[in-house]
Scaffold this active site. Structure first.
Site, PDB file in Angstrom:
ATOM      1  N   ASN A  19       0.840  -1.216   0.000  1.00 40.65           N
ATOM      2  CA  ASN A  19       0.000   0.000   0.000  1.00 40.65           C
ATOM      3  C   ASN A  19       0.864   1.251   0.000  1.00 40.65           C
ATOM      4  O   ASN A  19       0.522   2.244  -0.652  1.00 40.65           O
ATOM      5  CB  ASN A  19      -0.957  -0.005   1.195  1.00 40.65           C
ATOM      6  CG  ASN A  19      -2.185  -0.842   0.921  1.00 40.65           C
ATOM      7  OD1 ASN A  19      -3.027  -0.463   0.115  1.00 40.65           O
ATOM      8  ND2 ASN A  19      -2.271  -2.002   1.564  1.00 40.65           N
ATOM      9  N   HIS A 114      -7.993  -0.963   6.121  1.00 39.13           N
ATOM     10  CA  HIS A 114      -8.290  -2.258   6.729  1.00 39.13           C
ATOM     11  C   HIS A 114      -8.881  -3.185   5.663  1.00 39.13           C
ATOM     12  O   HIS A 114      -9.756  -2.761   4.895  1.00 39.13           O
ATOM     13  CB  HIS A 114      -9.285  -2.080   7.883  1.00 39.13           C
ATOM     14  CG  HIS A 114      -9.649  -3.371   8.529  1.00 39.13           C
ATOM     15  ND1 HIS A 114      -8.794  -4.037   9.383  1.00 39.13           N
ATOM     16  CD2 HIS A 114     -10.751  -4.155   8.419  1.00 39.13           C
ATOM     17  CE1 HIS A 114      -9.358  -5.163   9.773  1.00 39.13           C
ATOM     18  NE2 HIS A 114     -10.550  -5.254   9.201  1.00 39.13           N
ATOM     19  N   ALA A 178      -7.796  -3.852  -4.852  1.00 36.71           N
ATOM     20  CA  ALA A 178      -8.720  -2.738  -4.572  1.00 36.71           C
ATOM     21  C   ALA A 178      -8.092  -1.751  -3.600  1.00 36.71           C
ATOM     22  O   ALA A 178      -8.245  -0.535  -3.735  1.00 36.71           O
ATOM     23  CB  ALA A 178     -10.032  -3.292  -4.016  1.00 36.71           C
TER      24      ALA A 178
HETATM   25  C1  GRF Z   1      -3.148  -4.616   4.018  1.00 36.19           C
HETATM   26  O1  GRF Z   1      -4.014  -5.668   3.706  1.00 36.19           O
HETATM   27  C2  GRF Z   1      -3.854  -3.574   4.836  1.00 36.19           C
HETATM   28  O2  GRF Z   1      -5.204  -3.441   4.542  1.00 36.19           O
HETATM   29  C3  GRF Z   1      -3.687  -4.123   6.244  1.00 36.19           C
HETATM   30  O3  GRF Z   1      -2.407  -4.693   6.270  1.00 36.19           O
HETATM   31  C4  GRF Z   1      -2.037  -5.064   4.945  1.00 36.19           C
HETATM   32  C5  GRF Z   1      -0.757  -4.366   4.644  1.00 36.19           C
HETATM   33  O4  GRF Z   1      -0.190  -4.797   3.419  1.00 36.19           O
HETATM   34  N1  GRF Z   1      -3.900  -3.098   7.233  1.00 36.19           N
HETATM   35  P1  GRF Z   1       1.012  -4.004   2.793  1.00 36.19           P
HETATM   36  O5  GRF Z   1       2.114  -3.946   3.855  1.00 36.19           O
HETATM   37  O6  GRF Z   1       0.533  -2.632   2.436  1.00 36.19           O
HETATM   38  O7  GRF Z   1       1.452  -4.808   1.617  1.00 36.19           O
END
Ligand code: GRF
Length: 220
Positions: A19, A114, A178
């Site tokens: 992310n 989340h 998404a």
């Molecule tokens: C994601 O699924 C986010 O929604 C959750 O933790 C995960 C983090 O993944 N809070 P990344 O480190 O961004 O790949």
């Protein structure tokens, strides 16, 4: 090059940082109205820090184990955020629970992504739990953070269909796709000054649903 007047954002991470990558990629576009000024990890040696470095963004470790207690850890986190000049803090896979004190200091300037359609499936293992529950739609939520875990005014959600043969990993990958579209869209709205909170509900001024993020149920 980011916009000169792009608004400063810090990202808190604990792991792989996909992310974060989506935000870094979005912020690389000249017209994106936010810039990532600092990435702070609660753990050393995580992939997210490599991603920050590769994008030329300062990465800092505030290792929770280096502090005697949670308030001391959060004081260090707060200091690192203030020093960065960030006006918005994004929790993107940040795996530490934050106390009321910290959350209060960043009220309405702290958002979390989340991997479920809140208020369903707070906490961990959301994809396996969604499959166990037999839901037909699953997805992700970006919300302002409040002291309770995975609680707070919802800014935006993206839904994905659940397939009959999905495993938790397959479903996680679909939701993650998404997430990578939703989070940069929300940060853009914030940077454009579109978000406001009224009686614990979020108003998004003038924003259409981000293209391709919302799906209806698959029929037929
Ligand atoms: C994601 O699924 C986010 O929604 C959750 O933790 C995960 C983090 O993944 N809070 P990344 O480190 O961004 O790949």
């Amino acid at each position: 090059m980011p916009q000169v007047d792009a608004r400063p954002v810090a990202v808190l991470v604990s792991g792989r940082g996909t992310n974060l990558q989506a935000l870094l990629d979005a912020a690389a576009a000249p017209t994106y109205p936010a810039r990532i000024v600092r990435v702070i990890s609660s753990r050393p040696g995580v992939a997210a820090l490599d991603r920050a470095r590769a994008a030329g963004v300062e990465g800092v470790v505030v290792h929770h184990r280096a502090f005697a207690d949670r308030p001391a850890f959060e004081d260090a986190l707060h200091a690192a955020l203030v020093e960065s000049g960030a006006e918005l803090v994004v929790l993107a896979g940040f795996m530490r629970l934050l106390t009321d004190g910290f959350v209060g200091r960043w009220r309405d300037r702290l958002i979390n992504i989340h991997p479920s359609l809140l208020p369903a499936f707070k906490g961990l293992d959301t994809h396996a739990r969604a499959l166990d529950a037999g839901v037909r739609l699953h997805g992700c939520t970006v919300h302002f953070v409040r002291p309770a875990m995975d609680a707070g005014p919802i800014i935006a959600q993206a839904a994905v269909p659940v397939g009959p043969d999905d495993t938790p990993d397959v479903l996680a990958a679909r939701v993650l796709g998404a997430e990578h579209r939703l989070l940069p869209a929300v940060v853009r709205w914030w940077a454009e000054g579109r978000l406001s909170v009224h009686a614990e509900r979020v108003r998004v001024a003038g924003a259409a649903a981000p293209d391709g993020v919302l799906w209806g149920p698959v029929v037929g």
